[in-house]
Design an enzyme around this catalytic site. Structure first.
Site, short mmCIF file in Angstrom:
data_model
loop_
_atom_site.label_atom_id
_atom_site.label_comp_id
_atom_site.label_asym_id
_atom_site.label_seq_id
_atom_site.Cartn_x
_atom_site.Cartn_y
_atom_site.Cartn_z
N GLY A 27 -8.28 11.17 55.11
CA GLY A 27 -7.56 9.84 54.79
C GLY A 27 -8.67 9.10 55.63
O GLY A 27 -8.74 10.04 56.59
N ASN A 28 -8.25 7.60 55.83
CA ASN A 28 -8.34 7.17 57.03
C ASN A 28 -8.11 7.14 58.66
O ASN A 28 -7.23 7.66 58.36
CB ASN A 28 -9.22 5.07 56.77
CG ASN A 28 -7.47 4.92 56.55
OD1 ASN A 28 -6.48 4.89 57.81
ND2 ASN A 28 -6.59 4.92 55.95
N VAL A 49 -4.86 5.65 59.09
CA VAL A 49 -3.42 6.39 58.94
C VAL A 49 -3.22 8.01 59.63
O VAL A 49 -2.38 8.52 59.58
CB VAL A 49 -3.17 6.64 57.56
CG1 VAL A 49 -2.08 7.25 57.18
CG2 VAL A 49 -3.67 5.52 56.75
N GLY A 50 -5.18 8.45 60.05
CA GLY A 50 -4.80 9.94 60.52
C GLY A 50 -3.52 9.39 62.04
O GLY A 50 -3.03 10.80 62.36
N GLU A 108 -8.69 15.54 58.41
CA GLU A 108 -10.21 15.37 57.66
C GLU A 108 -10.52 13.50 57.70
O GLU A 108 -9.57 12.91 56.92
CB GLU A 108 -10.44 15.74 56.52
CG GLU A 108 -9.83 17.08 56.77
CD GLU A 108 -11.11 17.91 57.43
OE1 GLU A 108 -12.62 17.04 56.96
OE2 GLU A 108 -11.74 19.13 57.02
N CYS A 154 -17.12 10.11 51.49
CA CYS A 154 -17.13 10.94 53.07
C CYS A 154 -17.96 10.65 53.78
O CYS A 154 -18.03 10.10 55.59
CB CYS A 154 -15.48 11.57 53.32
SG CYS A 154 -15.55 12.69 52.77
P1 NAD Z 1 -5.53 6.83 50.89
O1 NAD Z 1 -5.20 5.68 50.93
O2 NAD Z 1 -5.27 7.45 49.68
O3 NAD Z 1 -4.99 7.60 51.47
C1 NAD Z 1 -4.58 8.57 52.26
C2 NAD Z 1 -2.82 9.01 51.98
O4 NAD Z 1 -2.57 8.99 53.18
C3 NAD Z 1 -2.69 8.81 50.77
O5 NAD Z 1 -1.95 10.08 50.28
C4 NAD Z 1 -1.70 7.95 50.81
O6 NAD Z 1 -0.94 8.06 50.45
C5 NAD Z 1 -1.58 8.38 52.50
N1 NAD Z 1 -1.39 7.17 52.92
C6 NAD Z 1 -1.44 6.05 53.17
N2 NAD Z 1 -0.62 4.93 54.04
C7 NAD Z 1 -0.32 5.46 54.34
C8 NAD Z 1 0.88 5.30 55.76
N3 NAD Z 1 0.55 4.19 56.39
N4 NAD Z 1 1.56 6.12 56.40
C9 NAD Z 1 1.72 7.46 55.73
N5 NAD Z 1 0.70 8.40 54.49
C10 NAD Z 1 -0.35 7.01 54.53
O7 NAD Z 1 -6.52 7.19 51.19
P2 NAD Z 1 -7.64 6.66 52.29
O8 NAD Z 1 -7.03 6.47 53.40
O9 NAD Z 1 -8.75 5.39 51.33
O10 NAD Z 1 -9.48 7.06 51.93
C11 NAD Z 1 -10.75 6.75 52.26
C12 NAD Z 1 -10.88 7.21 53.96
O11 NAD Z 1 -11.03 8.96 53.85
C13 NAD Z 1 -12.59 6.89 54.62
O12 NAD Z 1 -12.10 6.40 55.96
C14 NAD Z 1 -13.30 8.41 54.33
O13 NAD Z 1 -14.50 8.21 54.84
C15 NAD Z 1 -11.91 8.67 54.00
N6 NAD Z 1 -12.48 10.45 53.96
C16 NAD Z 1 -12.40 11.24 54.65
C17 NAD Z 1 -12.45 12.97 53.83
C18 NAD Z 1 -13.19 13.83 55.01
O14 NAD Z 1 -13.05 15.28 53.86
N7 NAD Z 1 -13.44 13.63 56.26
C19 NAD Z 1 -12.87 12.82 52.96
C20 NAD Z 1 -12.27 12.22 51.88
C21 NAD Z 1 -12.31 10.53 52.41
#
Ligand code: NAD
Length: 497
Positions: A188-189, A192-193, A210, A244
């Site tokens: 994810g982003n 949140v990471g 990731e 991503c």
């Molecule tokens: P998303 O909104 O689906 O969030 C990912 C997960 O985090 C979800 O399961 C969600 O429930 C959880 N989450 C969200 N907010 C949270 C919080 N405050 N506390 C705990 N958990 C929480 O996805 P996203 O972040 O919008 O995804 C897009 C981002 O992910 C982009 O930056 C993209 O580049 C990155 N991404 C990376 C990869 C990779 O393989 N490196 C792949 C896909 C996406």
């Protein structure tokens, strides 16, 4: 839904009872997942269409296809990968056995993202199962239809004592993160990471993150512009830019930009016809929040291709922008949508400066036939992955680790790297208890003397040149051990006591 602690307690119990340890059990679960994909392909494709209006072809190739191949690879290789890995040793342990034993961490949490909601949620789970862990699978709530399908299907195909799906949004994930896991894998982003990393910190839980970021694409004058345009635009507009590793922005000279734009118009017509909105191969933005965010980015710079938006359908046309400048929001945040801004640089050196002024990207793309120029960029930038003369294709090579560096993530997976990510590499040194071994090592005991010290230094000394060929080295090391032992006992033992 039961409280996370109740689920974890069931899973931990299964893990502690060794249920997931046998390789045969892991293979059975992986095969069952494969069956799940085969028997429910239509259901999965339809959920992807509902969430992202993803075409059947893109869903098959980029989501389900990856999963089929990954399971085939894991099932075929698992026995081999799980075997002890014997390592080279020096004289001091000549009679003993040293190896790495891969063991599962325990109960793992795997959190998926919405943009490739099947692939990104389940691909890491394959690795976790193969390595012998119990898993809590957390799909993204943003891709709701896919999340529902995953939570409906998984309990029918996987052993629920070992693998569970936990659905929900921020509140539910926050609850989950209060629990102690043995490994957390998050996609994810990066904002949140950091939350995930902080939660893992509490229990010193190892993590793979990731993440994303802005992946640059440099195009130089030696590249075939038509081929380059096709490959860049394909990577940019697949899944409407919600990838991503999509090229985030294009770096080139003004001269190349002027040649690139008419070619790009032609290519887009070939790909999506006169009106991309009507193309069955062009998707939609996942949610209103993201639609509004991306639409706002169109306000800076000059829209030279596309730019049409329809909020009702969350449609944004494939768009190219020029005249963007450092400091514009479009050059600050990850675009994650169908806009390709072009940034003018005079040459590769300026491109390197531009790339290095930003966070380390997940992917870096270079289009060039000039090997020196490619090497210059490769050797002077840092990124999770690099692909020369194409985009996204690095993901299809599962013998390459996939992951970010710096702000784009930590850790990696795909193929054997997935198995390794979810395995603790336990070092084992199995010493011989016999008399010869004891004599060889006797100099380590006090009282210490100079002769004992010299002997120990000799036995522990690194001899990398001896490590070239396994069989020859073993014989050489063995005989020098015997010789040392002989010299030591006959000439140096005088110094003992
Ligand atoms: P998303 O909104 O689906 O969030 C990912 C997960 O985090 C979800 O399961 C969600 O429930 C959880 N989450 C969200 N907010 C949270 C919080 N405050 N506390 C705990 N958990 C929480 O996805 P996203 O972040 O919008 O995804 C897009 C981002 O992910 C982009 O930056 C993209 O580049 C990155 N991404 C990376 C990869 C990779 O393989 N490196 C792949 C896909 C996406």
């Amino acid at each position: 839904m039961p409280h996370p602690s109740e689920i974890i307690s069931v899973l931990r119990n299964s893990f502690n009872n060794g249920k997931t340890k046998p390789i045969s059990f892991r293979i059975k679960q992986l095969k069952s997942l494969y069956k799940m994909y085969v028997e429910n392909e239509d259901k999965i494709l339809s959920a992807l269409w509902t969430d992202l209006r993803k075409s059947k072809s893109e869903s098959n190739v980029m989501e389900i296809g990856f999963l089929y191949n990954d399971i085939k690879n894991l099932v075929y290789n698992l026995e081999e990968w799980a075997k002890p890995e014997y390592v080279k040793k020096d004289l001091a342990n000549i009679l003993d056995t040293a190896y790495i034993q891969r063991e599962p961490f325990g109960v793992v949490l795997s959190i998926g993202a919405w943009n490739y909601p099947v692939n990104l949620t389940l691909l890491p789970v394959h690795g976790a199962i193969a390595a012998g862990n119990c898993v809590i699978i957390k799909p993204s709530e943003v891709a709701e239809a896919t999340s529902n399908v995953i939570s409906e299907l998984i309990p029918k195909y996987l052993d629920t004592d070992c693998y569970r799906v936990y659905t929900g949004g921020v509140a539910e994930t926050t609850e989950l993160l209060k629990e102690k896991f043995d490994y957390i894998f998050y996609t994810g982003n990066s904002t949140v990471g950091k939350i995930i990393h902080a939660a893992a910190n509490k229990y010193l839980t190892p993590v793979t993150l990731e993440l994303g970021g802005k992946s640059p694409c440099y195009l130089d004058s030696s590249a075939n512009l038509k081929t380059a345009a096709k490959r860049i635009l394909w990577g940019k507009y697949a899944n409407v830019g919600q990838t991503c590793v999509a090229p985030d922005y294009l770096l080139c000279t003004k001269e190349i930009e002027e040649k690139f734009i008419p070619i790009a118009r032609e290519v887009l017509k070939e790909f999506y016809g006169e009106n991309p909105k009507e193309s069955p191969d062009y998707g939609r933005i996942i949610a209103d929040r993201h639609f509004q965010r991306i639409k706002k980015l169109l306000e800076t710079g000059k829209v030279i291709v596309g730019g049409d938006c329809d909020p009702k359908e969350r449609y944004i046309a494939p768009t190219i922008m020029t005249d963007v400048k450092q400091g514009d929001p479009i050059l600050q945040e990850e675009i994650f949508g169908p806009i390709l801004p072009i940034v003018n640089v005079a040459n590769a050196h300026e491109a390197i400066k531009f790339i290095n002024a930003n966070e380390k990207p997940l992917a870096l793309y270079v289009f060039s036939n000039n090997t020196n120029e490619v090497k210059l960029i490769l050797n002077n930038t840092s990124s999770g992955t690099v692909c020369i003369n194409d985009t996204l294709m690095q993901l299809t090579v599962d013998t390459l680790p996939f992951g970010g560096v710096g702000q784009s993530g930590m850790g990696s997976y795909h193929g054997k790297y997935s198995f390794d990510t979810f395995s603790h590499k336990k070092s084992v040194l199995w010493k011989d208890l016999g008399l010869l071994g004891e004599k060889l090592g006797a100099a380590k005991y006090p009282p210490f003397t100079r002769a004992k010290m010299n002997y120990l230094m000799f036995m522990l000394a690194k001899r990398p040149w001896l490590r070239c060929n396994k069989k020859i080295c073993n014989v050489l090391v063995f005989f020098s051990g015997i010789l040392t032992y002989y010299i030591f006992n006959n000439y140096m033992s005088l110094y003992y006591s």
